[in-house]
Motif scaffolding. Sequence first.
Motif, PDB file in Angstrom:
ATOM      1  N   TYR A 146       0.806  -1.352  -0.049  1.00 14.65           N
ATOM      2  CA  TYR A 146      -0.064  -0.044  -0.059  1.00 14.65           C
ATOM      3  C   TYR A 146       0.792   1.284   0.073  1.00 14.65           C
ATOM      4  CZ  TYR A 146      -3.723  -3.188   1.440  1.00 14.65           C
ATOM      5  OH  TYR A 146      -4.481  -4.237   1.472  1.00 14.65           O
ATOM      6  N   VAL A 175      -6.070   3.770  -1.752  1.00  9.33           N
ATOM      7  CA  VAL A 175      -4.654   2.542  -1.522  1.00  9.33           C
ATOM      8  C   VAL A 175      -4.679   2.654   0.152  1.00  9.33           C
ATOM      9  CG1 VAL A 175      -2.584   2.511  -1.937  1.00  9.33           C
ATOM     10  CG2 VAL A 175      -4.037   3.009  -3.783  1.00  9.33           C
ATOM     11  N   ASN A 455      -5.079  -3.081  -7.188  1.00 10.95           N
ATOM     12  CA  ASN A 455      -4.409  -3.705  -5.837  1.00 10.95           C
ATOM     13  C   ASN A 455      -3.984  -4.732  -6.248  1.00 10.95           C
ATOM     14  OD1 ASN A 455      -5.454  -5.297  -3.370  1.00 10.95           O
ATOM     15  ND2 ASN A 455      -4.276  -3.517  -2.676  1.00 10.95           N
TER      16      ASN A 455
END
Length: 550
Positions: A146, A175, A455
């Motif tokens: 992240y 995020v 992601n």
Amino acid sequence: MLQDADVSNADRLRKLFHNEEKRMKFRYTMVAAALCTALAAASGVAHAQTIRVANQGDALSLDPHSLNESLQLSVTGNVYEPLVGRGKDLSLSPALATAWKQTSPTVWRFELRKGVTFHDGSPFTADDVVFSFGRAAGDGSDMRSYTNDIKEVRKIDAHTVEIETKAPFPILPDVISLVYIMSKKWCEENQALKPVDRRKGVENAASFRANGTGPFRVRERQPNVRTVFARHGGYWGPIESNATEIVFTPIGNDATRVAALLSGEIDVMEPIPVQDIARVNAGANTRAVTGPELRTIFLGMDQKRDELLYSNVKGKNPFKDKRVRQAFYQAIDIEGIKRVVMRGASNPTALLVGPGINGFLPEQNKRLPYDPEAAKKLLAEAGYPNGFEVTMNCPNDRYVNDGQICEAVAANLSRVGVKINLQAETKGTYFPKVLRRDTSFYMLGWTPGTYDAHNALNALVRCVDDKGSGQFNLGSYCNPKVDELTMKIQSETDKAKRAAMIKEAFDLHAADIGHLPLHQQSLAWGVSKKVKLVQLADNFMPFKWMSITN
């Protein structure tokens, strides 16, 4: 501290319920004894404002940066908070930041909430934000996927910070919604400057104690026995709950957990075994709360080593050959797993993301056909006409029917000549092992914390580096073209162009057979009819939205 009697009781009960099929006669007569250890203290304090929650496993640590796992982040997310949180519909909402905006393509400015204190009474400031992002990006952190594209986090004043990224990053607020903020002062005083490294088994004060800004504080922690959360009277915002305390208890045995709910010993449990959903719904005082989950369950293979760690094939790595990976894929009877193991409570998938994730395209979600004969032919072409042996690592207390799924996969592969040496174990030992890449073939589940395909591409598919890219790409799959697309996806603001690049990246990954996607599992929580709560598709359980009536 855990009493000796509690330890002995817990050990004895674990042995009693180790093999439910062999010991079915104990299923109901021993429920009260099983609950004696897990819930003794809870029964002593139970009242209208105590909610008792049970799960098949425990959070492995209270350190919010130590493990990027949904249960861990769900539990600690009641104590710690991010700058940007999520609402009941999973949309972004202000948390420790009240506002945010891009001041340039690579710089975001966050206005911090004033008047917030940590549970120990110390004030929350920009210093804590700068410290926490540095900690989350540092050695031992499991949250680096992240932060890997953040260049700098800097303090502007006591209640303003800027985050500069290495390239334009329009989804940065999404995020960082799971990067929880810790007290710099508390971490310094308690020698917890670095997160617990679950790969090495290192522990520190943050493993067992917590000091966040969230709506609940940790009052008592007995790992794998129970954790008691008390309402934080000094919380900065409203708490939509009448609970003064939450008692969280891990109950690994499915029969015991269901019986505890039906008898009223606990108020909420997760998950309900799929075979018991109807029984919970038929209970006089219980109901099943079900829904789709954003998590995708998949299998990964070591594609980096020249020789597998755990295989009878010496001098080479079968998984480097696409034909072997495809043979494994086509040998798995995913519809059979859905029908027999999951009792219909799963959606087979061809992708690492599912419905509800930005970038998911239904037309892309087409699995290769289940075809054992084609799998045998592929193995023979790759030089393994008689198959080979390989160890498969699986958890048995993390995902819905995870151990049974792996048993079914092993049985499927045996039909094409592959002998699977199945090593199924509790997540407490499983995750440290696979996270240090001490595996040849493994199971993993993934919910994109940003609810965006980037992601999954960044954490699961991107080539591995030492900054956090591909942090959970445990088999080290690598395609430079996919990496190039992932970086472009990160920066692209045109929705149509971005969607096309996501599609191209997943097409390349599918053509490579980079992983073996299985399914999205369904959520099933058992809930007392006295309890009101919010079920989120990411399977997080916020205590602040949970109430109980008399």
